[in-house]
Design a protein around this motif. Structure first.
Motif, PDB file in Angstrom:
ATOM      1  N   ARG A  85      41.103  40.926  39.388  1.00  0.00           N
ATOM      2  CA  ARG A  85      42.083  40.520  40.408  1.00  0.00           C
ATOM      3  C   ARG A  85      42.415  41.643  41.384  1.00  0.00           C
ATOM      4  N   THR A  86      42.411  42.880  40.888  1.00  0.00           N
ATOM      5  CA  THR A  86      42.755  44.024  41.738  1.00  0.00           C
ATOM      6  C   THR A  86      41.876  45.222  41.387  1.00  0.00           C
ATOM      7  N   VAL A  87      41.788  46.129  42.342  1.00  0.00           N
ATOM      8  CA  VAL A  87      41.117  47.414  42.152  1.00  0.00           C
ATOM      9  C   VAL A  87      41.953  48.453  42.881  1.00  0.00           C
ATOM     10  N   LYS A  88      42.162  49.606  42.254  1.00  0.00           N
ATOM     11  CA  LYS A  88      42.854  50.717  42.919  1.00  0.00           C
ATOM     12  C   LYS A  88      41.795  51.643  43.503  1.00  0.00           C
ATOM     13  N   VAL A  89      41.958  51.962  44.784  1.00  0.00           N
ATOM     14  CA  VAL A  89      41.009  52.851  45.460  1.00  0.00           C
ATOM     15  C   VAL A  89      41.766  53.906  46.247  1.00  0.00           C
ATOM     16  N   ARG A  90      41.092  55.023  46.455  1.00  0.00           N
ATOM     17  CA  ARG A  90      41.603  56.054  47.351  1.00  0.00           C
ATOM     18  C   ARG A  90      40.787  55.978  48.639  1.00  0.00           C
ATOM     19  N   PRO A  91      41.424  56.157  49.775  1.00  0.00           N
ATOM     20  CA  PRO A  91      40.648  56.158  51.019  1.00  0.00           C
ATOM     21  C   PRO A  91      39.522  57.183  50.963  1.00  0.00           C
ATOM     22  N   GLY A  92      38.342  56.720  51.343  1.00  0.00           N
ATOM     23  CA  GLY A  92      37.165  57.581  51.328  1.00  0.00           C
ATOM     24  C   GLY A  92      36.292  57.412  50.104  1.00  0.00           C
ATOM     25  N   GLU A  93      36.803  56.766  49.066  1.00  0.00           N
ATOM     26  CA  GLU A  93      36.007  56.533  47.866  1.00  0.00           C
ATOM     27  C   GLU A  93      35.448  55.114  47.893  1.00  0.00           C
ATOM     28  N   SER A  94      34.200  54.979  47.489  1.00  0.00           N
ATOM     29  CA  SER A  94      33.601  53.647  47.439  1.00  0.00           C
ATOM     30  C   SER A  94      33.974  52.961  46.134  1.00  0.00           C
ATOM     31  N   SER A  95      33.930  51.637  46.162  1.00  0.00           N
ATOM     32  CA  SER A  95      34.291  50.850  44.981  1.00  0.00           C
ATOM     33  C   SER A  95      33.402  49.609  44.915  1.00  0.00           C
ATOM     34  N   LEU A  96      33.291  49.052  43.735  1.00  0.00           N
ATOM     35  CA  LEU A  96      32.457  47.891  43.499  1.00  0.00           C
ATOM     36  C   LEU A  96      33.291  46.811  42.833  1.00  0.00           C
ATOM     37  N   ALA A  97      33.168  45.594  43.346  1.00  0.00           N
ATOM     38  CA  ALA A  97      33.874  44.445  42.762  1.00  0.00           C
ATOM     39  C   ALA A  97      32.862  43.309  42.605  1.00  0.00           C
ATOM     40  N   PHE A  98      33.109  42.451  41.620  1.00  0.00           N
ATOM     41  CA  PHE A  98      32.212  41.323  41.375  1.00  0.00           C
ATOM     42  C   PHE A  98      32.960  40.006  41.477  1.00  0.00           C
ATOM     43  N   PHE A  99      32.245  38.996  41.948  1.00  0.00           N
ATOM     44  CA  PHE A  99      32.754  37.641  42.042  1.00  0.00           C
ATOM     45  C   PHE A  99      31.766  36.724  41.333  1.00  0.00           C
ATOM     46  N   THR A 100      32.280  35.650  40.740  1.00  0.00           N
ATOM     47  CA  THR A 100      31.434  34.685  40.043  1.00  0.00           C
ATOM     48  C   THR A 100      31.511  33.347  40.752  1.00  0.00           C
ATOM     49  N   ALA A 101      30.337  32.758  40.973  1.00  0.00           N
ATOM     50  CA  ALA A 101      30.249  31.422  41.560  1.00  0.00           C
ATOM     51  C   ALA A 101      29.487  30.540  40.578  1.00  0.00           C
ATOM     52  N   GLU A 102      29.978  29.299  40.405  1.00  0.00           N
ATOM     53  CA  GLU A 102      29.336  28.357  39.496  1.00  0.00           C
ATOM     54  C   GLU A 102      29.262  26.987  40.157  1.00  0.00           C
ATOM     55  N   ASN A 103      28.069  26.389  40.112  1.00  0.00           N
ATOM     56  CA  ASN A 103      27.854  25.054  40.660  1.00  0.00           C
ATOM     57  C   ASN A 103      28.292  24.037  39.609  1.00  0.00           C
ATOM     58  N   LEU A 104      29.319  23.261  39.914  1.00  0.00           N
ATOM     59  CA  LEU A 104      29.859  22.272  38.978  1.00  0.00           C
ATOM     60  C   LEU A 104      29.243  20.894  39.153  1.00  0.00           C
ATOM     61  N   SER A 105      28.346  20.740  40.125  1.00  0.00           N
ATOM     62  CA  SER A 105      27.770  19.425  40.405  1.00  0.00           C
ATOM     63  C   SER A 105      26.454  19.235  39.642  1.00  0.00           C
ATOM     64  N   SER A 106      25.866  18.062  39.811  1.00  0.00           N
ATOM     65  CA  SER A 106      24.599  17.755  39.152  1.00  0.00           C
ATOM     66  C   SER A 106      23.408  17.889  40.107  1.00  0.00           C
ATOM     67  N   GLU A 107      23.616  18.522  41.237  1.00  0.00           N
ATOM     68  CA  GLU A 107      22.526  18.733  42.193  1.00  0.00           C
ATOM     69  C   GLU A 107      22.630  20.124  42.807  1.00  0.00           C
ATOM     70  N   PRO A 108      21.503  20.651  43.321  1.00  0.00           N
ATOM     71  CA  PRO A 108      21.545  21.976  43.958  1.00  0.00           C
ATOM     72  C   PRO A 108      22.428  21.949  45.207  1.00  0.00           C
ATOM     73  N   ILE A 109      23.191  23.007  45.377  1.00  0.00           N
ATOM     74  CA  ILE A 109      24.073  23.108  46.547  1.00  0.00           C
ATOM     75  C   ILE A 109      23.937  24.516  47.126  1.00  0.00           C
ATOM     76  N   THR A 110      23.917  24.573  48.460  1.00  0.00           N
ATOM     77  CA  THR A 110      23.890  25.854  49.167  1.00  0.00           C
ATOM     78  C   THR A 110      25.252  26.081  49.809  1.00  0.00           C
ATOM     79  N   GLY A 111      25.784  27.273  49.605  1.00  0.00           N
ATOM     80  CA  GLY A 111      27.073  27.638  50.190  1.00  0.00           C
ATOM     81  C   GLY A 111      26.977  28.954  50.927  1.00  0.00           C
TER      82      GLY A 111
END
Length: 180
Positions: A85-111
């Motif tokens: 939900r959150t990340v603490k960063v200092r200005p000038g430092e790089s950071s990495l965050a992850f997000f998860t996506a899941e297709n809940l339908s019964s067919e392929p979908i492009t987003g």
């Protein structure tokens, strides 16, 4: 005396011809250095800025909390959430965050996703180095993927007096369905 005058005139003519040939590159350099005539000045890349600020002696001690928000269009049958939900960063430092996506339908979908940063006056200091935004993501039925966002907050954030009261940034993504 005539020969000396002829030598001076020849030198002036040769100098003027040389100046004529050199004027275009000299004018181009002048415009690039000053921005004159609408010429775009070269900006420092994200990598160059990180390297330059890494060499500076005074590290930034101020921490900023980056919050993550996710939304999905009503037409897209996906679940889309931040892994943290959150990340603490200092200005000038790089950071990495992850997000998860899941297709809940019964067919392929492009987003495809868009993003924004709040508060808006701090958005100029938020730099994404690598992101899934504006790229089409095709998920098969039931497929679940993790998507990274690699970012940093510009070190100049810490020295801008307009940013003194800002301690939180919100990075918000919205996924929309791409029509086939």
């Amino acid at each position: 005396k005539t020969q000396t005058t002829l030598m001076y005139l020849s030198a002036v003519v040769i100098g003027m011809v040389g100046l004529t040939y050199a004027s275009v590159p000299l004018y181009r350099r002048f415009c690039q250095a000053t921005g004159y005539g609408g010429t775009i000045q070269r900006k420092e890349s994200v990598e160059e800025k990180i390297a330059r600020h890494a060499k500076e002696d005074a590290p930034v001690t101020r921490e900023i909390v980056v919050q993550f928000n996710t939304d999905v269009s009503d037409k897209l049958q996906w679940r889309f959430t931040p892994c943290q939900r959150t990340v603490k960063v200092r200005p000038g430092e790089s950071s990495l965050a992850f997000f998860t996506a899941e297709n809940l339908s019964s067919e392929p979908i492009t987003g495809v996703s868009t993003y924004n940063v709040v508060p808006m006056q701090a958005a100029v200091y938020f730099n994404k180095i690598q992101c899934f935004c504006f790229e089409e993501q095709r998920l098969q039925p039931g497929e679940k993927i993790d998507m990274p966002v690699f970012f940093y907050v510009d070190p100049e954030f810490a020295t801008d007096p307009r940013m003194d009261d800002i301690t939180n940034l919100v990075l918000s993504y919205t996924f929309f369905k791409v029509d086939e």
